[in-house]
Design an enzyme around this catalytic site. Structure first.
Site, PDB file in Angstrom:
ATOM      1  N   GLU A   1       2.831  43.487  52.745  1.00 12.28           N
ATOM      2  CA  GLU A   1       1.896  43.977  51.716  1.00 12.28           C
ATOM      3  C   GLU A   1       2.619  44.717  50.597  1.00 12.28           C
ATOM      4  OE1 GLU A   1      -0.861  42.956  51.307  1.00 12.28           O
ATOM      5  OE2 GLU A   1      -1.054  42.050  53.272  1.00 12.28           O
TER       6      GLU A   1
HETATM    7  C1  FAD Z   1       5.817  39.858  60.223  1.00  6.45           C
HETATM    8  C2  FAD Z   1       5.550  39.545  58.793  1.00  6.45           C
HETATM    9  C3  FAD Z   1       4.280  39.183  58.387  1.00  6.45           C
HETATM   10  C4  FAD Z   1       4.033  38.848  57.050  1.00  6.45           C
HETATM   11  N1  FAD Z   1       2.786  38.408  56.671  1.00  6.45           N
HETATM   12  C5  FAD Z   1       2.624  37.855  55.438  1.00  6.45           C
HETATM   13  C6  FAD Z   1       1.410  37.185  55.093  1.00  6.45           C
HETATM   14  O1  FAD Z   1       0.451  37.128  55.864  1.00  6.45           O
HETATM   15  N2  FAD Z   1       1.348  36.596  53.863  1.00  6.45           N
HETATM   16  C7  FAD Z   1       2.375  36.628  52.974  1.00  6.45           C
HETATM   17  O2  FAD Z   1       2.247  36.061  51.900  1.00  6.45           O
HETATM   18  N3  FAD Z   1       3.523  37.285  53.271  1.00  6.45           N
HETATM   19  C8  FAD Z   1       3.677  37.886  54.475  1.00  6.45           C
HETATM   20  N4  FAD Z   1       4.850  38.517  54.797  1.00  6.45           N
HETATM   21  C9  FAD Z   1       5.893  38.616  53.797  1.00  6.45           C
HETATM   22  C10 FAD Z   1       6.083  40.027  53.274  1.00  6.45           C
HETATM   23  O3  FAD Z   1       4.968  40.418  52.533  1.00  6.45           O
HETATM   24  C11 FAD Z   1       7.405  40.028  52.484  1.00  6.45           C
HETATM   25  O4  FAD Z   1       8.445  39.980  53.433  1.00  6.45           O
HETATM   26  C12 FAD Z   1       7.528  41.215  51.574  1.00  6.45           C
HETATM   27  O5  FAD Z   1       6.595  41.104  50.533  1.00  6.45           O
HETATM   28  C13 FAD Z   1       8.925  41.370  50.955  1.00  6.45           C
HETATM   29  O6  FAD Z   1       9.401  40.156  50.467  1.00  6.45           O
HETATM   30  P1  FAD Z   1      10.862  39.651  50.908  1.00  6.45           P
HETATM   31  O7  FAD Z   1      10.925  39.705  52.387  1.00  6.45           O
HETATM   32  O8  FAD Z   1      11.128  38.339  50.260  1.00  6.45           O
HETATM   33  O9  FAD Z   1      11.837  40.735  50.337  1.00  6.45           O
HETATM   34  P2  FAD Z   1      12.462  40.818  48.856  1.00  6.45           P
HETATM   35  O10 FAD Z   1      11.421  40.592  47.839  1.00  6.45           O
HETATM   36  O11 FAD Z   1      13.664  39.960  48.809  1.00  6.45           O
HETATM   37  O12 FAD Z   1      12.883  42.342  48.801  1.00  6.45           O
HETATM   38  C14 FAD Z   1      13.981  42.863  49.573  1.00  6.45           C
HETATM   39  C15 FAD Z   1      14.050  44.357  49.378  1.00  6.45           C
HETATM   40  O13 FAD Z   1      14.287  44.656  48.008  1.00  6.45           O
HETATM   41  C16 FAD Z   1      13.304  45.535  47.501  1.00  6.45           C
HETATM   42  N5  FAD Z   1      12.977  45.127  46.115  1.00  6.45           N
HETATM   43  C17 FAD Z   1      12.635  43.913  45.668  1.00  6.45           C
HETATM   44  N6  FAD Z   1      12.409  43.959  44.348  1.00  6.45           N
HETATM   45  C18 FAD Z   1      12.595  45.219  43.947  1.00  6.45           C
HETATM   46  C19 FAD Z   1      12.517  45.920  42.691  1.00  6.45           C
HETATM   47  N7  FAD Z   1      12.167  45.298  41.578  1.00  6.45           N
HETATM   48  N8  FAD Z   1      12.765  47.248  42.692  1.00  6.45           N
HETATM   49  C20 FAD Z   1      13.103  47.893  43.818  1.00  6.45           C
HETATM   50  N9  FAD Z   1      13.216  47.298  45.011  1.00  6.45           N
HETATM   51  C21 FAD Z   1      12.959  45.976  45.086  1.00  6.45           C
HETATM   52  C22 FAD Z   1      12.100  45.426  48.416  1.00  6.45           C
HETATM   53  O14 FAD Z   1      11.391  46.637  48.472  1.00  6.45           O
HETATM   54  C23 FAD Z   1      12.760  45.084  49.760  1.00  6.45           C
HETATM   55  O15 FAD Z   1      13.078  46.261  50.442  1.00  6.45           O
HETATM   56  C24 FAD Z   1       5.094  38.915  56.108  1.00  6.45           C
HETATM   57  C25 FAD Z   1       6.375  39.306  56.521  1.00  6.45           C
HETATM   58  C26 FAD Z   1       6.615  39.590  57.834  1.00  6.45           C
HETATM   59  C27 FAD Z   1       8.021  39.951  58.245  1.00  6.45           C
END
Ligand code: FAD
Length: 593
Positions: free
Chosen positions: A435
């Site tokens: 989220e």
């Molecule tokens: C168990 C689980 C359930 C999930 N359920 C859903 C679901 O139902 N539907 C769905 O669509 N997704 C779902 N997700 C996905 C989840 O919402 C994403 O993993 C999350 O939004 C972060 O995206 P990412 O993993 O690609 O990390 P990234 O976007 O690659 O980010 C990596 C890190 O960098 C930081 N970061 C990124 N951009 C910036 C910025 N501009 N400034 C500062 N910091 C930044 C983030 O805070 C994070 O700590 C789920 C994930 C998991 C693990």
């Protein structure tokens, strides 16, 4: 096996003595008399403790399994899901015309806390369905509402939200899933989504996926994203289920926690989808779901912290180790219980003061949502929009920390699986990530919400704290010293930080962003400080009125005093860090790491 006791007494205290819900003019609130809310919470508490809690460990150890395209949930989940549906727990705050009970969101929130605390992985199936139904309710056509909502409100069909793709998490503008318009007004959706919670499972007749995709030929980036309804089974005109749509589960993820919830790779292969809301306004429509989901995730931080805390207290009273340095408390035994030791007390007080403060914060936030939706109050809407990243980010960061503290009370027994304490930390951990990861919540708060509507909402927040202090000071010296003065000081720190961002952020935006996480946390502390000041006020009033339950109210006051003395001053350190700016944070070249 861990224990869980439904905190209904504490919820009743917050609802009636702090928030005075039945005295509010929000439509539907006059029915929230203590007897009524008490009965609902007691029943929900029984479901949580008797039905969901016993499945929590089973869900964790068994997990979900994928066989021939079907995801099987852990033993007992399907039966429990049936009980939730039969008991009418799936549509508490949904409109009656679609089969719901039209209760205020605040009641749904209190019930959801207990369900989530007793079994977070299980409760997510229902929570995501609620979020998807809310998005259809807010943005769907009448036909879409009639087609999908009755079955989603009853949870005969469940819902999902599909944003994430392998190369695109936070930065949704990078999305590749595409939607090709068809002559009949529908779209063909193609692409892959990952990490989709409850994407596939065996507990519902149909699954309604809400999918973000780019309409072919539309604008680049985030401005070209639209939202689509993509059912697993097509729905015939008479409402019966038709053929299978072009959506399938590719895999389920092995993960750290919430094993009972299926986290799926979803493949869309020219699946039929229907536009929800307007073309290219998908983020707006998805935000209805995401804001609700963020409140739900904030709740997960609180709920896992409370469940873990309850067990830590039991253990600390039972486990005999060492002696009380001020004199033996269990002189006939070989040692005193852990709870005599000040460092164990500190940890338990951290946990207790967090969970009770967080509960008040969440329920107060829920009343703001009701005020915005039921009374059409734009100020309440602005305030809760400002505070949503604080609720989500602060409560899940702190909630996770509290589960670690609870685990620590067990020493080595917290680390091994036998006592079930590691599940709380493992389950709580995801709430900091999904989220919108908490770093992004902080970014949203500082980069967007602070300045929203010319800073009107943050000013309204400061005004609210100031007025509370003014109206309640000068009546009780002990209260002033322990609650009003620390709250004033913390709020002053928060204002100084906001001022620093305004002055330095325009010169170099990194100054604000380097302090965003600190700001989110200091904001959270001020909110909990305000909640504790309100709870203490209600407790003093009850004691003055001659309550027979003195222990409850005195305990509240002492717990609040702890929060104000030991937790709230964190704002001062956060301010110092914020005012040091971005120079030390950004000082190294990337190559120097
Ligand atoms: C168990 C689980 C359930 C999930 N359920 C859903 C679901 O139902 N539907 C769905 O669509 N997704 C779902 N997700 C996905 C989840 O919402 C994403 O993993 C999350 O939004 C972060 O995206 P990412 O993993 O690609 O990390 P990234 O976007 O690659 O980010 C990596 C890190 O960098 C930081 N970061 C990124 N951009 C910036 C910025 N501009 N400034 C500062 N910091 C930044 C983030 O805070 C994070 O700590 C789920 C994930 C998991 C693990």
């Amino acid at each position: 096996m861990p224990v869980y006791n439904a905190p209904t007494k504490d919820m009743q205290f917050v609802l009636h003595e702090v928030l005075n819900v039945s005295g509010s003019d929000i439509p539907g609130y006059s029915e929230l008399e203590p007897d009524f809310t008490g009965a609902v919470l007691e029943e929900a508490g029984k479901v949580a403790t008797n039905v969901l809690h016993p499945l929590n460990t089973i869900g964790d150890t068994e997990g979900c399994r994928l066989e021939n395209g079907v995801v099987y949930t852990p033993t007992g989940f399907k039966d429990a899901f049936g009980q939730m549906k039969e008991g009418g727990w799936t549509g508490l705050d949904m409109p009656e015309e679609f089969g719901g009970q039209n209760m205020p969101y605040v009641i749904g929130s209190a019930v959801a806390e207990m369900f989530s605390a007793s079994n977070q992985a299980f409760t997510m199936y229902q929570g995501l369905t609620h979020g998807a139904a809310s998005a259809i309710l807010a943005h769907g056509t009448q036909e879409q509402k009639e087609t999908y909502l009755p079955n989603m409100v009853s949870c005969d069909w469940t819902g999902t939200m599909n944003l994430t793709e392998p190369h695109c998490g936070t930065d949704l503008g990078l999305m590749r899933t595409k939607a090709e318009p068809q002559a009949d007004g529908s779209y063909k959706i193609s692409g892959q989504k990952i990490f989709i919670s409850a994407g596939e499972h065996d507990m519902a007749d149909n699954i309604i996926h809400l999918v973000l995709a780019k309409i072919v030929g539309g604008p680049e980036g985030i401005k070209g994203v639209s939202l689509f309804i993509v059912p697993k089974f097509m729905v015939n005109e008479d409402g019966s289920l038709g053929e299978r749509n072009g959506v399938s589960v590719g895999n389920i993820e092995e993960k750290m926690g919430i094993h009972g919830n299926s986290t799926c790779v979803m493949n869309y292969d020219e699946a039929t989808g229907y536009l929800l809301g307007e073309e290219h306004k998908g983020m707006r429509a998805m935000f209805t779901m995401m804001n609700e989901a963020r409140m739900g995730v904030a709740m997960q931080g609180l709920s896992q912290a409370d469940a873990a805390y309850q067990n830590a207290v039991e253990y600390a009273k039972d486990r005999l180790q060492g002696r009380d340095v001020t004199g033996a408390k269990n002189p006939d035994g070989p040692a005193d219980p852990l709870i005599v030791h000040p460092d164990i007390r500190r940890s338990l007080m951290d946990q207790k003061s967090f969970t009770e403060g967080a509960r008040a914060f969440v329920l107060w936030g829920a009343t703001m949502i009701d005020k915005a939706h039921r009374s059409g109050d734009d100020d309440a809407d602005g305030l809760i929009s400002l505070l949503t990243p604080v609720l989500k980010g602060f409560l899940t960061d702190e909630g996770y920390d509290m589960t670690v503290k609870a685990q620590q009370v067990y020493g080595g027994h917290g680390y091994i699986e036998e006592w079930g304490m590691s599940q709380y930390t493992r389950d709580a951990r995801i709430a900091m990530i999904y989220e919108g990861a908490n770093g992004v919540q902080a970014l949203d708060l500082v980069g967007r919400k602070l300045a929203q509507d010319g800073g009107k909402h943050v000013m309204a927040f400061f005004e609210m704290v100031k007025n509370f202090c003014k109206e309640n000071a000068g009546q009780n010296e002990a209260y002033d010293t322990a609650f009003i003065e620390p709250l004033k000081a913390a709020s002053k720190d928060l204002q100084a930080a906001a001022m620093y961002f305004m002055q330095s952020g325009t010169k170099n935006p990194n100054h604000a962003l380097a302090g965003s996480n600190d700001f989110m946390h200091m904001f959270g502390h001020v909110c909990l400080g305000l909640m504790w000041a309100q709870m203490a006020k209600a407790s003093y009033a009850a004691l003055e009125a001659g309550t027979s339950d003195t222990e409850f109210y005195e305990t509240k006051i002492t717990t609040g005093q702890f929060y104000m003395a030991r937790r709230l001053p964190a704002t001062s350190l956060h301010l110092t860090r914020i005012q040091s700016g971005a120079d030390t944070v950004m000082g190294l070249d990337a190559a120097s790491f």
